[in-house]
Design an enzyme around this catalytic site. Structure first.
Site, mmCIF file in Angstrom:
data_model
loop_
_atom_site.group_PDB
_atom_site.id
_atom_site.type_symbol
_atom_site.label_atom_id
_atom_site.label_comp_id
_atom_site.label_asym_id
_atom_site.label_seq_id
_atom_site.Cartn_x
_atom_site.Cartn_y
_atom_site.Cartn_z
ATOM 1 N N ARG A 29 0.836 -1.208 0.000
ATOM 2 C CA ARG A 29 0.000 0.000 0.000
ATOM 3 C C ARG A 29 0.866 1.252 0.000
ATOM 4 O O ARG A 29 1.876 1.320 0.704
ATOM 5 C CB ARG A 29 -0.923 0.011 1.224
ATOM 6 C CG ARG A 29 -1.949 -1.096 1.165
ATOM 7 C CD ARG A 29 -3.034 -0.980 2.230
ATOM 8 N NE ARG A 29 -3.710 -2.254 2.337
ATOM 9 C CZ ARG A 29 -4.629 -2.712 1.458
ATOM 10 N NH1 ARG A 29 -5.006 -1.942 0.449
ATOM 11 N NH2 ARG A 29 -5.165 -3.903 1.588
ATOM 12 N N ASN A 88 4.578 6.598 -13.568
ATOM 13 C CA ASN A 88 5.158 7.924 -13.781
ATOM 14 C C ASN A 88 6.610 7.736 -14.221
ATOM 15 O O ASN A 88 7.306 6.860 -13.714
ATOM 16 C CB ASN A 88 5.101 8.739 -12.491
ATOM 17 C CG ASN A 88 3.677 9.050 -12.071
ATOM 18 O OD1 ASN A 88 2.816 9.261 -12.922
ATOM 19 N ND2 ASN A 88 3.421 9.081 -10.779
ATOM 20 N N HIS A 101 7.536 1.529 -10.625
ATOM 21 C CA HIS A 101 6.386 1.062 -9.847
ATOM 22 C C HIS A 101 5.117 1.391 -10.607
ATOM 23 O O HIS A 101 4.975 2.458 -11.180
ATOM 24 C CB HIS A 101 6.363 1.692 -8.458
ATOM 25 C CG HIS A 101 6.618 3.164 -8.438
ATOM 26 N ND1 HIS A 101 7.881 3.696 -8.532
ATOM 27 C CD2 HIS A 101 5.768 4.212 -8.379
ATOM 28 C CE1 HIS A 101 7.801 5.014 -8.507
ATOM 29 N NE2 HIS A 101 6.524 5.349 -8.418
ATOM 30 N N MET A 102 4.214 0.430 -10.598
ATOM 31 C CA MET A 102 2.896 0.618 -11.194
ATOM 32 C C MET A 102 1.950 1.013 -10.061
ATOM 33 O O MET A 102 1.831 0.298 -9.070
ATOM 34 C CB MET A 102 2.442 -0.695 -11.833
ATOM 35 C CG MET A 102 1.068 -0.675 -12.440
ATOM 36 S SD MET A 102 0.534 -2.378 -12.781
ATOM 37 C CE MET A 102 1.355 -2.689 -14.330
ATOM 38 N N HIS A 103 1.320 2.191 -10.199
ATOM 39 C CA HIS A 103 0.295 2.585 -9.225
ATOM 40 C C HIS A 103 -1.012 1.901 -9.615
ATOM 41 O O HIS A 103 -1.457 2.009 -10.770
ATOM 42 C CB HIS A 103 0.046 4.100 -9.280
ATOM 43 C CG HIS A 103 1.195 4.960 -8.861
ATOM 44 N ND1 HIS A 103 1.261 5.559 -7.618
ATOM 45 C CD2 HIS A 103 2.310 5.359 -9.524
ATOM 46 C CE1 HIS A 103 2.367 6.284 -7.537
ATOM 47 N NE2 HIS A 103 3.024 6.185 -8.687
HETATM 48 P P1 5GP Z 1 6.012 8.325 -7.933
HETATM 49 O O1 5GP Z 1 5.707 9.771 -7.662
HETATM 50 O O2 5GP Z 1 7.491 8.052 -7.947
HETATM 51 O O3 5GP Z 1 5.305 7.778 -9.135
HETATM 52 O O4 5GP Z 1 5.375 7.529 -6.714
HETATM 53 C C1 5GP Z 1 6.071 7.210 -5.562
HETATM 54 C C2 5GP Z 1 5.038 6.769 -4.554
HETATM 55 O O5 5GP Z 1 5.713 6.120 -3.493
HETATM 56 C C3 5GP Z 1 4.252 7.921 -3.943
HETATM 57 O O6 5GP Z 1 2.873 7.734 -4.198
HETATM 58 C C4 5GP Z 1 4.597 7.852 -2.459
HETATM 59 O O7 5GP Z 1 3.504 8.156 -1.621
HETATM 60 C C5 5GP Z 1 5.063 6.421 -2.296
HETATM 61 N N1 5GP Z 1 6.047 6.227 -1.249
HETATM 62 C C6 5GP Z 1 7.190 6.953 -1.055
HETATM 63 N N2 5GP Z 1 7.880 6.481 -0.011
HETATM 64 C C7 5GP Z 1 7.174 5.408 0.448
HETATM 65 C C8 5GP Z 1 7.398 4.489 1.544
HETATM 66 O O8 5GP Z 1 8.384 4.548 2.274
HETATM 67 N N3 5GP Z 1 6.457 3.525 1.733
HETATM 68 C C9 5GP Z 1 5.350 3.410 0.935
HETATM 69 N N4 5GP Z 1 4.488 2.435 1.204
HETATM 70 N N5 5GP Z 1 5.111 4.264 -0.101
HETATM 71 C C10 5GP Z 1 6.013 5.248 -0.327
#
Ligand code: 5GP
Length: 115
Positions: A29, A88, A101-103
């Site tokens: 999550r 992203n 990472h895939m959201h």
């Molecule tokens: P990005 O902006 O790189 O596409 O998404 C990175 C995502 O990683 C963000 O939605 C952020 O909330 C999540 N994230 C960053 N650090 C952590 C962490 O330590 N644990 C978890 N579970 N999510 C994280």
């Protein structure tokens, strides 16, 4: 390429709420959820951005990430109503963590275009 926070999650050095794990893929999550269901699906190998994906080399890994997304969406009860999958990439793409990472986002109506 340096280690990211996600490498530490893979090695279980920092906690995360893991919802799926295989030999090659992990899903947990998001710490700052943008929807009622917001899960990150990542490969265990380090690939910094989508730019480094090679179709031939990573085909089965990507296939497993999509299989995981579908399974998790069913498990979370959001499959039938629909959901969004997002990668992203780089600065303009809004990428913060340089480990692909895939959201998986769902549980509410998504808007388009994204911000
Ligand atoms: P990005 O902006 O790189 O596409 O998404 C990175 C995502 O990683 C963000 O939605 C952020 O909330 C999540 N994230 C960053 N650090 C952590 C962490 O330590 N644990 C978890 N579970 N999510 C994280």
């Amino acid at each position: 390429m340096g280690e990211t926070i996600f490498s530490k999650i893979i090695k279980k050095e920092i906690p995360a709420e893991i919802v799926y794990e295989s030999d090659t893929v992990l899903a947990f999550r998001d710490i700052n959820p943008q929807a009622p269901v917001h899960i990150l699906i990542i490969p265990k190998i380090e690939i910094p951005t989508v730019r480094e994906i090679n179709g031939l080399e990573h085909a089965s890994l990507l296939g497993e990430m999509y299989d995981a997304a579908n399974q998790i969406a069913k498990d979370e009860g959001i499959s039938e109503n629909g959901f969004r999958l997002v990668f992203n990439c780089g600065d303009n793409g809004g990428q913060e963590v340089y480990h692909i990472h895939m959201h998986l986002l769902g549980g509410r109506q998504m808007q388009w275009p994204p911000g």
